[in-house]
Scaffold this active site. Structure first.
Site, PDB file in Angstrom:
ATOM      1  N   HIS A 129       0.804  -1.224   0.000  1.00 39.89           N
ATOM      2  CA  HIS A 129       0.000   0.000   0.000  1.00 39.89           C
ATOM      3  C   HIS A 129       0.839   1.278   0.000  1.00 39.89           C
ATOM      4  CE1 HIS A 129      -4.421   1.138   1.141  1.00 39.89           C
ATOM      5  NE2 HIS A 129      -3.981   1.775   0.081  1.00 39.89           N
ATOM      6  N   ASP A 160      -9.814  -0.357   4.004  1.00 40.22           N
ATOM      7  CA  ASP A 160      -8.611  -0.950   4.580  1.00 40.22           C
ATOM      8  C   ASP A 160      -8.862  -1.299   6.040  1.00 40.22           C
ATOM      9  OD1 ASP A 160      -5.946  -1.515   5.356  1.00 40.22           O
ATOM     10  OD2 ASP A 160      -5.133   0.139   4.182  1.00 40.22           O
ATOM     11  N   HIS A 198      -6.516  -1.006   8.118  1.00 38.03           N
ATOM     12  CA  HIS A 198      -5.593  -0.120   8.808  1.00 38.03           C
ATOM     13  C   HIS A 198      -5.791   1.327   8.361  1.00 38.03           C
ATOM     14  CE1 HIS A 198      -3.764  -4.164   8.350  1.00 38.03           C
ATOM     15  NE2 HIS A 198      -3.443  -3.987   9.619  1.00 38.03           N
ATOM     16  N   ASP A 232      -3.095   3.496   7.930  1.00 45.41           N
ATOM     17  CA  ASP A 232      -1.936   3.918   7.139  1.00 45.41           C
ATOM     18  C   ASP A 232      -1.642   5.397   7.367  1.00 45.41           C
ATOM     19  OD1 ASP A 232      -1.886   1.341   6.266  1.00 45.41           O
ATOM     20  OD2 ASP A 232      -2.759   1.746   4.312  1.00 45.41           O
ATOM     21  N   HIS A 280       4.338   1.214   4.027  1.00 47.20           N
ATOM     22  CA  HIS A 280       2.949   0.984   3.609  1.00 47.20           C
ATOM     23  C   HIS A 280       1.951   1.415   4.684  1.00 47.20           C
ATOM     24  CE1 HIS A 280       2.104  -3.354   5.356  1.00 47.20           C
ATOM     25  NE2 HIS A 280       2.797  -2.622   6.191  1.00 47.20           N
ATOM     26  N   ASP A 334      -7.419  -1.894  -0.148  1.00 44.59           N
ATOM     27  CA  ASP A 334      -6.481  -2.883   0.380  1.00 44.59           C
ATOM     28  C   ASP A 334      -7.277  -4.152   0.654  1.00 44.59           C
ATOM     29  OD1 ASP A 334      -4.833  -4.435   2.098  1.00 44.59           O
ATOM     30  OD2 ASP A 334      -3.798  -2.631   2.804  1.00 44.59           O
ATOM     31  N   ASP A 368      -6.786  -6.443   2.586  1.00 46.95           N
ATOM     32  CA  ASP A 368      -6.913  -6.833   3.991  1.00 46.95           C
ATOM     33  C   ASP A 368      -8.073  -6.131   4.676  1.00 46.95           C
ATOM     34  OD1 ASP A 368      -6.102  -4.327   5.108  1.00 46.95           O
ATOM     35  OD2 ASP A 368      -4.013  -4.959   5.281  1.00 46.95           O
ATOM     36  N   GLU A 393      -1.995  -5.030  -2.004  1.00 49.41           N
ATOM     37  CA  GLU A 393      -1.651  -5.985  -0.941  1.00 49.41           C
ATOM     38  C   GLU A 393      -2.078  -7.429  -1.236  1.00 49.41           C
ATOM     39  OE1 GLU A 393       0.345  -5.467   1.516  1.00 49.41           O
ATOM     40  OE2 GLU A 393       0.369  -3.296   1.886  1.00 49.41           O
TER      41      GLU A 393
END
Length: 300
Positions: A100, A123, A125, A127, A140, A227, A229, A272
């Site tokens: 990412h 996402d 997360h 980031d 990332h 992303d 994830d 990702e």
């Protein structure tokens, strides 16, 4: 949905994170027939191939708090230029990652063509880390912060300008793992975050309606940074930083279908995908399926 002129850009970056294999993500997505799917939907699609990215073996970590800073920054500069050229040609940039950190380059290339860009960050997360707050030093986890103008100058100034986006034009969707520094920055900047709590409580349809309202208010373009994830690891096992309790496969399709109906996207990236950690290319297949929904595919 109106037919789009789509340019695929592969970005085989694996310097921004700690688990090898994500550099093969663009190939895995292509192998899952991404281009064929988009062509079947009636879009005009060209594949510009992969941009060159150095391998970790040919690089040296000079700063443990900003791993492979020079290499990541240079690769993102090249991506920004390529994306910008695609936009100048009147085409839709669609970037396949790669980790990412590539969003630093994608957004830099896109945002220079818009006065006020909206961003959907799908996402697990945030980031939103910096050199000072990151527990890992992996870039990332800093890409959205850099796009906001927060972080190391080599990342923040990608494309020669900063910031790329304003906090009021960003929404995070599916967030469920934030570091302390990221939480502080979210509060400080007033970024709208739809965590898994909001998705569970409100439902994905309402979350997307609110998200679209935010990113399209007073903006002239909207970028999707997805992303894999963000989805639950049961649906997407092939990611480097899986977090349990994520968005479901069907919820994600609904999110993309609602985006397609709104017809607000002007650029996108899917990142990702790590085939080394995957099962029978399942995660890349999910990426392509979601791409299809985002570009107008319907059940009926």
């Amino acid at each position: 949905m109106e037919k789009k002129l789509i340019s695929i850009i592969g970005m085989p970056m694996d310097l921004g994170q700690g688990r090898r294999g994500v550099d093969m993500g663009p190939s895995a997505i292509r192998y899952a027939a991404a281009q064929d799917e988009l062509i079947r939907l009636g879009h005009d699609v060209e594949d510009l191939g992969n941009l060159p990215v150095p391998s970790p073996e040919s690089s040296i970590i000079e700063n443990q708090n900003l791993k492979y800073l020079k290499e990541v920054a240079e690769a993102c500069e090249q991506l920004a230029e390529t994306v910008s050229q695609v936009v100048e040609r009147g085409r839709f940039p669609l970037v396949f990652g790669g980790d990412h950190s590539i969003a630093i380059g994608t957004i830099a290339g896109v945002a220079k063509h818009y006065k006020n860009l909206g961003v959907i960050w799908y996402d697990a997360h945030g980031d939103l880390n910096t050199e000072e707050t990151s527990p890992s030093g992996n870039i990332h986890g800093m890409s959205l912060a850099a796009s906001l103008g927060v972080g190391h100058p080599s990342l923040v100034q990608c494309g020669g300008y900063a910031p790329k986006v304003r906090p009021e034009n960003i929404v995070l969707i599916g967030t469920r793992e934030l570091d302390p520094g990221e939480k502080e920055l979210i509060r400080q900047l007033g970024i709208r975050v739809f965590t898994m709590h909001e998705i569970d409580r409100l439902g994905m349809a309402r979350v997307m309606d609110e998200a679209i309202h935010i990113v399209s208010k007073d903006t002239d373009g909207v970028h999707l940074s997805l992303d894999l994830d963000g989805l639950d690891p049961k649906d997407c096992p092939g990611v480097g930083t899986p977090v349990p309790g994520g968005i479901s496969y069907r919820e994600s399709h609904l999110a993309m279908e609602i985006l397609a109906e709104a017809n607000i996207l002007t650029s996108a990236e899917f990142v990702e995908v790590n085939p080394i950690l995957d099962q029978a290319n399942q995660t890349a297949k999910v990426a392509v399926a979601l791409m299809g929904s985002a570009f107008g595919k319907k059940i009926l």
